[in-house]
Motif scaffolding. Sequence first.
Motif, PDB file in Angstrom:
ATOM      1  N   LEU A 182      13.100  -3.429   1.696  1.00 61.57           N
ATOM      2  CA  LEU A 182      11.898  -3.803   0.953  1.00 61.57           C
ATOM      3  C   LEU A 182      11.026  -2.601   0.630  1.00 61.57           C
ATOM      4  CD1 LEU A 182      10.955  -6.978   3.011  1.00 61.57           C
ATOM      5  CD2 LEU A 182      11.418  -6.986   0.550  1.00 61.57           C
ATOM      6  N   VAL A 183      10.958  -1.652   1.557  1.00 61.84           N
ATOM      7  CA  VAL A 183      10.060  -0.497   1.421  1.00 61.84           C
ATOM      8  C   VAL A 183      10.893   0.771   1.622  1.00 61.84           C
ATOM      9  CG1 VAL A 183       7.896   0.550   2.188  1.00 61.84           C
ATOM     10  CG2 VAL A 183       8.215  -1.912   2.404  1.00 61.84           C
ATOM     11  N   PRO A 184      11.568   1.243   0.582  1.00 60.49           N
ATOM     12  CA  PRO A 184      12.403   2.443   0.720  1.00 60.49           C
ATOM     13  C   PRO A 184      11.608   3.619   1.275  1.00 60.49           C
ATOM     14  CG  PRO A 184      12.832   1.364  -1.370  1.00 60.49           C
ATOM     15  CD  PRO A 184      11.652   0.661  -0.766  1.00 60.49           C
ATOM     16  N   GLY A 185      12.220   4.311   2.214  1.00 60.27           N
ATOM     17  CA  GLY A 185      11.568   5.452   2.851  1.00 60.27           C
ATOM     18  C   GLY A 185      10.804   5.105   4.106  1.00 60.27           C
ATOM     19  N   LEU A 186      10.659   3.806   4.399  1.00 62.65           N
ATOM     20  CA  LEU A 186       9.881   3.411   5.575  1.00 62.65           C
ATOM     21  C   LEU A 186      10.539   3.899   6.862  1.00 62.65           C
ATOM     22  CD1 LEU A 186       7.540   1.780   6.852  1.00 62.65           C
ATOM     23  CD2 LEU A 186       9.088  -0.199   6.892  1.00 62.65           C
ATOM     24  N   GLY A 187      11.854   3.745   6.973  1.00 60.11           N
ATOM     25  CA  GLY A 187      12.535   4.160   8.203  1.00 60.11           C
ATOM     26  C   GLY A 187      12.346   5.636   8.489  1.00 60.11           C
ATOM     27  N   ALA A 188      12.501   6.464   7.454  1.00 58.39           N
ATOM     28  CA  ALA A 188      12.325   7.906   7.640  1.00 58.39           C
ATOM     29  C   ALA A 188      10.887   8.236   8.009  1.00 58.39           C
ATOM     30  CB  ALA A 188      12.730   8.645   6.363  1.00 58.39           C
ATOM     31  N   LEU A 199       1.545   1.812  15.211  1.00 55.87           N
ATOM     32  CA  LEU A 199       2.227   2.778  14.339  1.00 55.87           C
ATOM     33  C   LEU A 199       3.060   2.059  13.284  1.00 55.87           C
ATOM     34  CD1 LEU A 199       2.990   5.699  13.655  1.00 55.87           C
ATOM     35  CD2 LEU A 199       4.961   5.428  15.168  1.00 55.87           C
ATOM     36  N   LEU A 200       3.802   1.032  13.692  1.00 56.66           N
ATOM     37  CA  LEU A 200       4.630   0.307  12.733  1.00 56.66           C
ATOM     38  C   LEU A 200       3.774  -0.277  11.616  1.00 56.66           C
ATOM     39  CD1 LEU A 200       7.277  -0.984  11.795  1.00 56.66           C
ATOM     40  CD2 LEU A 200       6.824  -2.867  13.387  1.00 56.66           C
ATOM     41  N   GLU A 201       2.699  -0.942  11.982  1.00 58.80           N
ATOM     42  CA  GLU A 201       1.855  -1.581  10.979  1.00 58.80           C
ATOM     43  C   GLU A 201       1.182  -0.550  10.087  1.00 58.80           C
ATOM     44  OE1 GLU A 201      -1.951  -4.302  11.498  1.00 58.80           O
ATOM     45  OE2 GLU A 201      -0.134  -5.355  12.132  1.00 58.80           O
ATOM     46  N   HIS A 202       0.705   0.551  10.678  1.00 59.40           N
ATOM     47  CA  HIS A 202       0.039   1.589   9.890  1.00 59.40           C
ATOM     48  C   HIS A 202       0.990   2.207   8.873  1.00 59.40           C
ATOM     49  CE1 HIS A 202      -2.190   5.208   8.832  1.00 59.40           C
ATOM     50  NE2 HIS A 202      -1.126   5.897   9.183  1.00 59.40           N
ATOM     51  N   THR A 203       2.202   2.521   9.302  1.00 62.09           N
ATOM     52  CA  THR A 203       3.161   3.180   8.413  1.00 62.09           C
ATOM     53  C   THR A 203       3.570   2.249   7.278  1.00 62.09           C
ATOM     54  OG1 THR A 203       3.966   4.403  10.339  1.00 62.09           O
ATOM     55  CG2 THR A 203       5.305   4.505   8.358  1.00 62.09           C
ATOM     56  N   LEU A 245      14.141  -5.665  15.839  1.00 64.46           N
ATOM     57  CA  LEU A 245      15.562  -5.937  15.907  1.00 64.46           C
ATOM     58  C   LEU A 245      16.251  -5.291  14.708  1.00 64.46           C
ATOM     59  CD1 LEU A 245      15.622  -9.736  16.865  1.00 64.46           C
ATOM     60  CD2 LEU A 245      15.587  -7.754  18.377  1.00 64.46           C
ATOM     61  N   ASP A 246      17.575  -5.134  14.803  1.00 66.75           N
ATOM     62  CA  ASP A 246      18.287  -4.435  13.738  1.00 66.75           C
ATOM     63  C   ASP A 246      18.151  -5.157  12.402  1.00 66.75           C
ATOM     64  OD1 ASP A 246      19.693  -2.334  12.748  1.00 66.75           O
ATOM     65  OD2 ASP A 246      21.649  -2.990  13.446  1.00 66.75           O
ATOM     66  N   SER A 247      18.128  -6.486  12.414  1.00 70.67           N
ATOM     67  CA  SER A 247      17.973  -7.215  11.154  1.00 70.67           C
ATOM     68  C   SER A 247      16.621  -6.925  10.520  1.00 70.67           C
ATOM     69  CB  SER A 247      18.136  -8.718  11.398  1.00 70.67           C
ATOM     70  OG  SER A 247      17.184  -9.176  12.347  1.00 70.67           O
ATOM     71  N   GLY A 248      15.573  -6.883  11.328  1.00 69.58           N
ATOM     72  CA  GLY A 248      14.248  -6.580  10.811  1.00 69.58           C
ATOM     73  C   GLY A 248      14.130  -5.158  10.310  1.00 69.58           C
ATOM     74  N   ARG A 249      14.744  -4.235  11.036  1.00 73.03           N
ATOM     75  CA  ARG A 249      14.745  -2.829  10.599  1.00 73.03           C
ATOM     76  C   ARG A 249      15.386  -2.705   9.223  1.00 73.03           C
ATOM     77  NH1 ARG A 249      18.434   1.189  10.357  1.00 73.03           N
ATOM     78  NH2 ARG A 249      20.058  -0.130  11.261  1.00 73.03           N
ATOM     79  N   GLN A 250      16.548  -3.296   9.054  1.00 73.99           N
ATOM     80  CA  GLN A 250      17.250  -3.197   7.777  1.00 73.99           C
ATOM     81  C   GLN A 250      16.475  -3.881   6.655  1.00 73.99           C
ATOM     82  OE1 GLN A 250      21.484  -4.103   7.853  1.00 73.99           O
ATOM     83  NE2 GLN A 250      21.616  -3.560  10.022  1.00 73.99           N
ATOM     84  N   ALA A 251      15.878  -5.032   6.959  1.00 73.29           N
ATOM     85  CA  ALA A 251      15.139  -5.762   5.925  1.00 73.29           C
ATOM     86  C   ALA A 251      13.921  -4.978   5.452  1.00 73.29           C
ATOM     87  CB  ALA A 251      14.713  -7.126   6.457  1.00 73.29           C
ATOM     88  N   LEU A 252      13.147  -4.423   6.391  1.00 75.69           N
ATOM     89  CA  LEU A 252      11.953  -3.667   5.993  1.00 75.69           C
ATOM     90  C   LEU A 252      12.325  -2.401   5.238  1.00 75.69           C
ATOM     91  CD1 LEU A 252       9.457  -3.931   8.988  1.00 75.69           C
ATOM     92  CD2 LEU A 252       9.319  -5.041   6.762  1.00 75.69           C
ATOM     93  N   GLU A 253      13.405  -1.741   5.646  1.00 74.62           N
ATOM     94  CA  GLU A 253      13.807  -0.523   4.944  1.00 74.62           C
ATOM     95  C   GLU A 253      14.295  -0.838   3.533  1.00 74.62           C
ATOM     96  OE1 GLU A 253      16.465   1.818   7.310  1.00 74.62           O
ATOM     97  OE2 GLU A 253      14.968   2.205   8.853  1.00 74.62           O
TER      98      GLU A 253
END
Length: 452
Positions: free
Chosen positions: A81-87, A128-132, A71-79
Amino acid sequence: MAAPQRPAHPARATPVGPRAVVIGGGIAGLAAASALAPHVASLTLIEQEPLPSAPTIRRHIPQAPHVHALLDSGRQALEALVPGLGAALRDAGSLPLRVRSQWRSHDGHAWCAPEDTGPIVLSQSRALLEHTLRARVLALAPLTLCTARVRGLRLAPPERAAEPPRLIGVEIEDASRRRQSLAAEIVVDASGRAGDSLKWFEAAGLRPPPETTRHPDIRYTSAFFARHPGDLAHPPSAWLRPAQAPATQGLVMAPIEDDRWVITLIGRFGAALPRDAAGFRQRALEIAGADLQARIADAPMLSPLRGFAIKSVRFRRFDRADAPLPRGYFPIGDTIATFNPLYGQGMSVAALQAQALSRALCEHVCPGAQQAAYLAAAHRPADWAWRIGGAVDRAYAQMRQQEDAECDHLAARLRLAFSASVLRPELCGQIDRVLHLLEPPEMLDAFCTEPV
């Protein structure tokens, strides 16, 4: 895939702070480890099975082969916490899909017309999500990985009579069944849906938290398929026709990395699901309808069918426990609450809770204040998700759940909001912000009382 990068945490000349342990190497545990890293002298991530070095469906995560989206909230939170994860995820093939325009839904009669309401969903395989995420978190300076099983909590008496006991570590057992103690002042319990948290509480003489249960009774069957070249020539879209009361069957079809579909068939309250490839494809065609026939009819199947079932879900109110929790104990993710997986809330709630942990450690120095601030903040998104799931599931006569006036209220508000949005399309974005845990459910009260 981009090379792993460490999050931009402040550099430290010498280790300072407490020792920390995170129990569980899934999404919740990895997010929690990233939140802890800047604040501790040592950090041990304990996982009961060796963690793979490539995207892999792990044995202890039976839900992994099915549709997974952030979800968008989870996407924003993980990005955050972990800069560069989204890219990194996008480089590896994760697809950012705009809600309603690319994350298409079915209203029970037809596929809804596409419109962009703002939120973005990341679509990829769970592996893929967990590995990255794992590649970045395991590169953090204070982190050590330990393959073992936690067998209990180690407690010390409080320093003052009125205080709760203090955590001083955990008892672990390795593959050879050798036991040892691992010292820590902070223990984050991300042991998950099937974790032993309550057994540890009982063995330590601690009272369990109050718990509420529901019985959504869901079964999944999923498989991966190749996407046609014609599909690849157009912007990707996911297709969601979850079972809507009174219907007990549904389908989710999401594009993921490596030019694949993951297609999940849903059955509720005893609805039978096909057990062979031909039956799976036929059922998918029936539910998806003519609009998706060309995408499914002759798409090559790339995996065997895999099933998964969730009969019940539960919410443990650690923030309302009869007795204070041990000082230094921080539950997170499925340890706090499990949800109806149809609504895709679990990973995002865990990410929001990891953000709450980061804030509590940044804003408070006293361990007791850190724990109190965290518990209040961590239960907030869990409560939102719990109420949303309960409100939607109340439409089923077969649904067994405890009386809940808040869920009844939210169910009425959701019905009114969706009805109002037919004449006031601008409300769709506000509804989606609530469903994506970007805003509290109380946001629906404000615009539902306005005249339509």
